[in-house]
Write a protein that holds these residues in place. Sequence first.
Motif, short mmCIF file in Angstrom:
data_model
loop_
_atom_site.label_atom_id
_atom_site.label_comp_id
_atom_site.label_asym_id
_atom_site.label_seq_id
_atom_site.Cartn_x
_atom_site.Cartn_y
_atom_site.Cartn_z
N ARG A 11 17.11 36.72 10.70
CA ARG A 11 17.02 38.28 11.16
C ARG A 11 16.78 38.92 12.17
NH1 ARG A 11 17.27 43.07 7.85
NH2 ARG A 11 16.04 44.55 9.04
N LYS A 37 22.89 37.56 10.23
CA LYS A 37 22.68 36.77 8.73
C LYS A 37 23.55 35.92 8.23
CE LYS A 37 19.09 37.90 6.37
NZ LYS A 37 18.25 39.49 5.38
N GLN A 38 24.56 36.35 7.38
CA GLN A 38 25.69 35.80 6.90
C GLN A 38 26.42 35.01 7.81
OE1 GLN A 38 28.36 39.16 6.40
NE2 GLN A 38 27.10 39.44 4.39
N LEU A 39 26.43 34.76 9.03
CA LEU A 39 26.47 32.60 9.92
C LEU A 39 25.32 32.31 9.86
CD1 LEU A 39 28.18 34.81 13.22
CD2 LEU A 39 29.90 33.52 11.03
N GLY A 40 24.44 32.48 9.00
CA GLY A 40 23.10 31.06 9.15
C GLY A 40 22.03 31.46 9.59
N LYS A 51 33.28 33.99 14.46
CA LYS A 51 32.63 33.55 13.43
C LYS A 51 32.37 32.24 14.61
CE LYS A 51 34.91 34.64 9.20
NZ LYS A 51 36.03 35.24 9.38
N ASP A 109 22.05 47.35 11.23
CA ASP A 109 22.00 46.89 9.65
C ASP A 109 22.94 45.96 9.35
OD1 ASP A 109 19.22 48.00 9.16
OD2 ASP A 109 20.26 49.93 7.72
N GLU A 110 24.14 46.84 9.58
CA GLU A 110 25.79 45.80 9.53
C GLU A 110 25.31 44.48 9.96
OE1 GLU A 110 30.33 46.12 9.92
OE2 GLU A 110 29.28 48.07 10.24
N TYR A 143 32.90 38.61 13.63
CA TYR A 143 34.43 38.58 12.45
C TYR A 143 35.40 37.59 12.25
CZ TYR A 143 31.68 42.57 9.58
OH TYR A 143 30.40 43.11 10.04
N THR A 173 23.50 41.23 9.32
CA THR A 173 23.53 41.44 7.96
C THR A 173 24.47 40.48 8.86
OG1 THR A 173 23.25 43.38 6.86
CG2 THR A 173 24.66 41.33 5.52
N ALA A 174 25.19 40.59 9.46
CA ALA A 174 26.57 39.64 10.12
C ALA A 174 26.20 38.42 10.35
CB ALA A 174 27.41 40.70 11.07
#
Length: 103
Positions: free
Chosen positions: A26, A20-23, A53, A13-14, A50, A17-18
């Motif tokens: 899923r 997805k946060q980059l665009g 990026k 999940d982490e 992290y 999420t990471a």
Amino acid sequence: MTEKQIYWSRKRDELVTAIKQLGFPRELGDQIAKQLGSPKAMDRMLAYIYNVKPRTAELIVDEMLAICSDIDTWHKKKSAEEANAKYNEILYYGLETDDEENY
């Protein structure tokens, strides 16, 4: 679920999420987690995400392939070391078979 399964699920999940946060979608995160297969490998991928990026899916996939390759190389090395240890044991102690008693 066992503790290991819960830990694996949280790492997956982490990672998702990471990504997805980059665009990215899923589904990319799900496939990356599935291919990596272990929380330790996912931690390596998370450190990459992290710190670097990455801006393209290709960079993410390339890093995933590099991590998988490293893991495969490590497994092969450990297997070779185990085989070498057995071989050295045979050289040192010989083959203990019942046939030797007949000679």
